[in-house]
Design a protein around this motif. Structure first.
Motif, PDB file in Angstrom:
ATOM      1  N   ILE A 161      45.777  42.991  38.502  1.00  0.00           N
ATOM      2  CA  ILE A 161      46.339  41.645  38.379  1.00  0.00           C
ATOM      3  C   ILE A 161      47.385  41.595  37.267  1.00  0.00           C
ATOM      4  N   TYR A 173      43.507  44.169  33.764  1.00  0.00           N
ATOM      5  CA  TYR A 173      42.639  43.158  34.379  1.00  0.00           C
ATOM      6  C   TYR A 173      42.721  43.330  35.886  1.00  0.00           C
ATOM      7  N   ALA A 175      41.237  42.833  40.025  1.00  0.00           N
ATOM      8  CA  ALA A 175      40.572  41.911  40.939  1.00  0.00           C
ATOM      9  C   ALA A 175      39.078  42.191  40.898  1.00  0.00           C
ATOM     10  N   GLU A 177      37.344  40.651  38.390  1.00  0.00           N
ATOM     11  CA  GLU A 177      37.056  40.314  36.994  1.00  0.00           C
ATOM     12  C   GLU A 177      36.637  41.521  36.165  1.00  0.00           C
ATOM     13  N   PHE A 211      50.077  38.202  42.408  1.00  0.00           N
ATOM     14  CA  PHE A 211      49.039  37.289  41.929  1.00  0.00           C
ATOM     15  C   PHE A 211      49.610  36.058  41.229  1.00  0.00           C
ATOM     16  N   ARG A 213      50.864  32.488  41.028  1.00  0.00           N
ATOM     17  CA  ARG A 213      50.795  31.253  41.820  1.00  0.00           C
ATOM     18  C   ARG A 213      52.015  30.379  41.572  1.00  0.00           C
ATOM     19  N   ASP A 226      46.615  33.483  40.150  1.00  0.00           N
ATOM     20  CA  ASP A 226      45.638  32.994  41.120  1.00  0.00           C
ATOM     21  C   ASP A 226      44.248  32.816  40.518  1.00  0.00           C
ATOM     22  N   ASP A 227      43.930  33.585  39.464  1.00  0.00           N
ATOM     23  CA  ASP A 227      42.606  33.465  38.843  1.00  0.00           C
ATOM     24  C   ASP A 227      42.577  32.414  37.741  1.00  0.00           C
ATOM     25  N   THR A 229      44.558  32.323  35.057  1.00  0.00           N
ATOM     26  CA  THR A 229      45.099  32.816  33.792  1.00  0.00           C
ATOM     27  C   THR A 229      46.519  32.304  33.587  1.00  0.00           C
TER      28      THR A 229
END
Length: 247
Positions: A161, A173, A175, A177, A211, A213, A226-227, A229
């Motif tokens: 990511i 980091y 995918a 976590e 990743f 957004r 997307d997570d 962050t």
């Protein structure tokens, strides 16, 4: 620990020079054979089965990478030797393998041999990963070797990511976590990952574009991933980030 070694290079003077340097500065390495082409080297490797291979990358006809690609098993470590720092080195770096630039510097040779000694008896799959890279035409299938204190992990690039640096350490980091930490500076990974859609948006941050957004331009500006962050975008990176996101 002592290591047996084979040297493959298409120029005899390069073989002679490397053999001399090993004899003078790496007494734990015993040269058991040399070859002037990939074809000769393939036969030599089958007969001698060394612990360590010093392999020239760019040779006429078959390259050193072609030689490795043609083999079925790898019972040795490889230290690549090349006069061209761009020729094939990207895949070598991706696999966390050692390489020496010609003319060979004694300190770099000594460091590479020390690493080979430390790895001996603990195969980590770097060569298999290199050959995998050479055989795969689609970047989405490529894996990068990440060496931590405990292991070398081969991680699909599409699962990374982002990276964040702390001094000379890089935190990956992934995918799912998961976080992995390596002792290489982030700028080295920037060079490796540039063609895989990664954006250097800040001195301490490298982001996988797939990743991202959105780019939020309030509060100094940051990339929303997307997570969830939020990764800062520095002022001097804004134009590069804009160009990358609008390709």
């Amino acid at each position: 620990m002592t290591l047996t070694a084979v040297l493959i290079d298409d120029e005899q003077n390069n073989l002679d020079n490397l053999g001399h340097l090993l004899g003078a500065y790496c007494p734990e390495v015993t040269v058991t054979g040399t070859a002037l082409s990939a074809k000769e080297g393939r036969l030599l490797l089958e007969r001698v089965r060394p612990d360590l291979l010093f392999l020239d990358i760019q040779m006429p006809g078959e390259t050193g990478l072609d030689l490795l690609r043609s083999l079925h098993t790898y019972s040795f470590d490889v230290i690549f030797v090349t006069a061209h720092d761009q020729y094939g080195i990207q895949a070598v770096k991706f696999s966390a393998l050692d390489y020496l630039l010609k003319p060979i510097h004694i300190d770099e040779l000594r460091t590479a041999v020390d690493k080979a000694i430390q790895r001996r008896g603990h195969p980590q799959g770097q060569l298999e990963n290199l050959v995998h890279l050479l055989r795969q035409q689609h970047r989405e299938d490529h894996r990068i070797a990440l060496t931590t204190l405990k292991e070398t992990r081969f991680v699909p690039v599409r699962q990374v990511i982002r990276l964040e640096s702390t001094n000379n350490y890089s935190h990956f980091y992934l995918a799912g976590e998961e976080r992995l930490t390596t002792s290489r500076a982030i700028h080295e990974y920037e060079d490796m990952l540039r063609d895989y859609g990664f954006i250097r948006c800040h001195q301490s941050h490298l982001v996988n574009q797939r990743f991202v957004r959105s780019w939020v331009k309030d509060d100094g500006g940051y990339l929303l991933l997307d997570d969830g962050t939020q990764v800062p975008v520095s002022r001097n990176k804004k134009s590069a980030v804009a160009a990358a996101l609008h390709r």
